[in-house]
Motif scaffolding. Sequence first.
Motif, PDB file in Angstrom:
ATOM      1  N   LEU A  34       0.827  -1.204   0.000  1.00 41.18           N
ATOM      2  CA  LEU A  34       0.000   0.000   0.000  1.00 41.18           C
ATOM      3  C   LEU A  34       0.867   1.262   0.000  1.00 41.18           C
ATOM      4  CD1 LEU A  34      -2.851   1.218   0.197  1.00 41.18           C
ATOM      5  CD2 LEU A  34      -2.571   1.162   2.669  1.00 41.18           C
ATOM      6  N   ILE A  35       1.883   1.295   0.840  1.00 37.02           N
ATOM      7  CA  ILE A  35       2.775   2.456   0.917  1.00 37.02           C
ATOM      8  C   ILE A  35       3.511   2.644  -0.402  1.00 37.02           C
ATOM      9  CG2 ILE A  35       4.873   3.352   2.016  1.00 37.02           C
ATOM     10  CD1 ILE A  35       3.804   2.056   4.634  1.00 37.02           C
ATOM     11  N   PHE A  36       4.014   1.562  -0.974  1.00 39.90           N
ATOM     12  CA  PHE A  36       4.715   1.635  -2.254  1.00 39.90           C
ATOM     13  C   PHE A  36       3.788   2.177  -3.342  1.00 39.90           C
ATOM     14  CE2 PHE A  36       5.964  -0.322  -6.310  1.00 39.90           C
ATOM     15  CZ  PHE A  36       7.225   0.239  -6.451  1.00 39.90           C
ATOM     16  N   SER A  37       2.544   1.734  -3.356  1.00 41.52           N
ATOM     17  CA  SER A  37       1.578   2.185  -4.361  1.00 41.52           C
ATOM     18  C   SER A  37       1.294   3.680  -4.224  1.00 41.52           C
ATOM     19  CB  SER A  37       0.273   1.408  -4.234  1.00 41.52           C
ATOM     20  OG  SER A  37       0.493   0.038  -4.420  1.00 41.52           O
ATOM     21  N   VAL A  38       1.101   4.139  -2.991  1.00 45.75           N
ATOM     22  CA  VAL A  38       0.828   5.561  -2.761  1.00 45.75           C
ATOM     23  C   VAL A  38       2.027   6.407  -3.168  1.00 45.75           C
ATOM     24  CG1 VAL A  38       0.390   7.295  -0.975  1.00 45.75           C
ATOM     25  CG2 VAL A  38      -0.897   5.145  -0.987  1.00 45.75           C
ATOM     26  N   VAL A  39       3.227   5.981  -2.831  1.00 49.72           N
ATOM     27  CA  VAL A  39       4.434   6.722  -3.195  1.00 49.72           C
ATOM     28  C   VAL A  39       4.592   6.753  -4.718  1.00 49.72           C
ATOM     29  CG1 VAL A  39       6.967   6.670  -3.108  1.00 49.72           C
ATOM     30  CG2 VAL A  39       5.637   6.354  -1.023  1.00 49.72           C
ATOM     31  N   LEU A  40       4.323   5.647  -5.377  1.00 54.76           N
ATOM     32  CA  LEU A  40       4.425   5.599  -6.831  1.00 54.76           C
ATOM     33  C   LEU A  40       3.411   6.542  -7.488  1.00 54.76           C
ATOM     34  CD1 LEU A  40       5.852   4.280  -9.216  1.00 54.76           C
ATOM     35  CD2 LEU A  40       4.098   2.509  -9.183  1.00 54.76           C
ATOM     36  N   ILE A  41       2.187   6.556  -6.995  1.00 52.75           N
ATOM     37  CA  ILE A  41       1.165   7.464  -7.524  1.00 52.75           C
ATOM     38  C   ILE A  41       1.593   8.914  -7.319  1.00 52.75           C
ATOM     39  CG2 ILE A  41      -1.195   8.299  -7.166  1.00 52.75           C
ATOM     40  CD1 ILE A  41      -1.944   5.343  -6.568  1.00 52.75           C
ATOM     41  N   PHE A  42       2.125   9.221  -6.142  1.00 49.80           N
ATOM     42  CA  PHE A  42       2.600  10.576  -5.851  1.00 49.80           C
ATOM     43  C   PHE A  42       3.715  10.980  -6.806  1.00 49.80           C
ATOM     44  CE2 PHE A  42       5.581  13.384  -3.596  1.00 49.80           C
ATOM     45  CZ  PHE A  42       4.743  14.479  -3.389  1.00 49.80           C
ATOM     46  N   LEU A  43       4.669  10.092  -7.059  1.00 48.88           N
ATOM     47  CA  LEU A  43       5.772  10.407  -7.972  1.00 48.88           C
ATOM     48  C   LEU A  43       5.277  10.627  -9.392  1.00 48.88           C
ATOM     49  CD1 LEU A  43       8.555   7.987  -6.700  1.00 48.88           C
ATOM     50  CD2 LEU A  43       8.480  10.473  -6.496  1.00 48.88           C
ATOM     51  N   ILE A  44       4.328   9.826  -9.842  1.00 47.31           N
ATOM     52  CA  ILE A  44       3.783   9.985 -11.183  1.00 47.31           C
ATOM     53  C   ILE A  44       3.065  11.326 -11.306  1.00 47.31           C
ATOM     54  CG2 ILE A  44       2.031   9.098 -12.781  1.00 47.31           C
ATOM     55  CD1 ILE A  44       2.839   6.276 -11.821  1.00 47.31           C
ATOM     56  N   LYS A  45       2.283  11.690 -10.291  1.00 45.35           N
ATOM     57  CA  LYS A  45       1.597  12.981 -10.298  1.00 45.35           C
ATOM     58  C   LYS A  45       2.606  14.132 -10.291  1.00 45.35           C
ATOM     59  CE  LYS A  45      -2.812  12.300 -10.291  1.00 45.35           C
ATOM     60  NZ  LYS A  45      -3.640  12.821 -11.363  1.00 45.35           N
ATOM     61  N   LEU A  46       3.664  14.005  -9.503  1.00 49.28           N
ATOM     62  CA  LEU A  46       4.689  15.039  -9.424  1.00 49.28           C
ATOM     63  C   LEU A  46       5.373  15.233 -10.770  1.00 49.28           C
ATOM     64  CD1 LEU A  46       6.185  16.969  -7.499  1.00 49.28           C
ATOM     65  CD2 LEU A  46       7.817  15.127  -7.100  1.00 49.28           C
ATOM     66  N   VAL A  47       5.744  14.164 -11.422  1.00 49.24           N
ATOM     67  CA  VAL A  47       6.383  14.248 -12.744  1.00 49.24           C
ATOM     68  C   VAL A  47       5.408  14.835 -13.757  1.00 49.24           C
ATOM     69  CG1 VAL A  47       7.298  12.864 -14.648  1.00 49.24           C
ATOM     70  CG2 VAL A  47       8.051  12.421 -12.304  1.00 49.24           C
ATOM     71  N   SER A  48       4.144  14.454 -13.671  1.00 46.77           N
ATOM     72  CA  SER A  48       3.133  14.982 -14.579  1.00 46.77           C
ATOM     73  C   SER A  48       2.992  16.493 -14.414  1.00 46.77           C
ATOM     74  CB  SER A  48       1.798  14.297 -14.332  1.00 46.77           C
ATOM     75  OG  SER A  48       0.787  14.843 -15.119  1.00 46.77           O
ATOM     76  N   LEU A  49       2.984  16.984 -13.183  1.00 45.27           N
ATOM     77  CA  LEU A  49       2.892  18.419 -12.931  1.00 45.27           C
ATOM     78  C   LEU A  49       4.144  19.157 -13.427  1.00 45.27           C
ATOM     79  CD1 LEU A  49       1.257  18.467  -9.382  1.00 45.27           C
ATOM     80  CD2 LEU A  49       0.220  19.201 -11.539  1.00 45.27           C
ATOM     81  N   MET A  50       5.309  18.538 -13.244  1.00 45.59           N
ATOM     82  CA  MET A  50       6.549  19.153 -13.699  1.00 45.59           C
ATOM     83  C   MET A  50       6.587  19.238 -15.226  1.00 45.59           C
ATOM     84  SD  MET A  50       9.255  17.493 -10.996  1.00 45.59           S
ATOM     85  CE  MET A  50      10.618  17.786 -12.050  1.00 45.59           C
ATOM     86  N   MET A  51       6.089  18.226 -15.907  1.00 44.25           N
ATOM     87  CA  MET A  51       6.088  18.215 -17.366  1.00 44.25           C
ATOM     88  C   MET A  51       5.079  19.218 -17.914  1.00 44.25           C
ATOM     89  SD  MET A  51       8.460  16.196 -18.221  1.00 44.25           S
ATOM     90  CE  MET A  51       8.197  15.801 -19.924  1.00 44.25           C
ATOM     91  N   ALA A  52       3.971  19.424 -17.216  1.00 42.99           N
ATOM     92  CA  ALA A  52       2.940  20.367 -17.666  1.00 42.99           C
ATOM     93  C   ALA A  52       3.441  21.808 -17.560  1.00 42.99           C
ATOM     94  CB  ALA A  52       1.661  20.188 -16.846  1.00 42.99           C
ATOM     95  N   GLY A  53       4.305  22.066 -16.596  1.00 38.78           N
ATOM     96  CA  GLY A  53       4.832  23.412 -16.401  1.00 38.78           C
ATOM     97  C   GLY A  53       6.000  23.733 -17.331  1.00 38.78           C
ATOM     98  N   ALA A  54       6.554  22.743 -18.004  1.00 37.94           N
ATOM     99  CA  ALA A  54       7.725  22.962 -18.840  1.00 37.94           C
ATOM    100  C   ALA A  54       7.384  23.509 -20.200  1.00 37.94           C
ATOM    101  CB  ALA A  54       8.508  21.662 -19.008  1.00 37.94           C
TER     102      ALA A  54
END
Length: 54
Positions: A34-54
């Motif tokens: 569960l913790i691994f899944s939540v961290v993975l989802i958070f990282l994917i969202k973070l990368v998605s936000l960073m790519m949208a701002g570029a």
Amino acid sequence: MADDRVRAPQSSTGIVQFVDADTGGPKMDPRAVLIFSVVLIFLIKLVSLMMAGA
């Protein structure tokens, strides 16, 4: 020999055998999954936000 078999309704036999089967694979704590899944989802969202701002 045939009398030693367990009799069960055909619809639930496969489920019971699957749950009771020990495959010998890696054992993980459900909390770790569960913790691994939540961290993975958070990282994917973070990368998605960073790519949208570029």
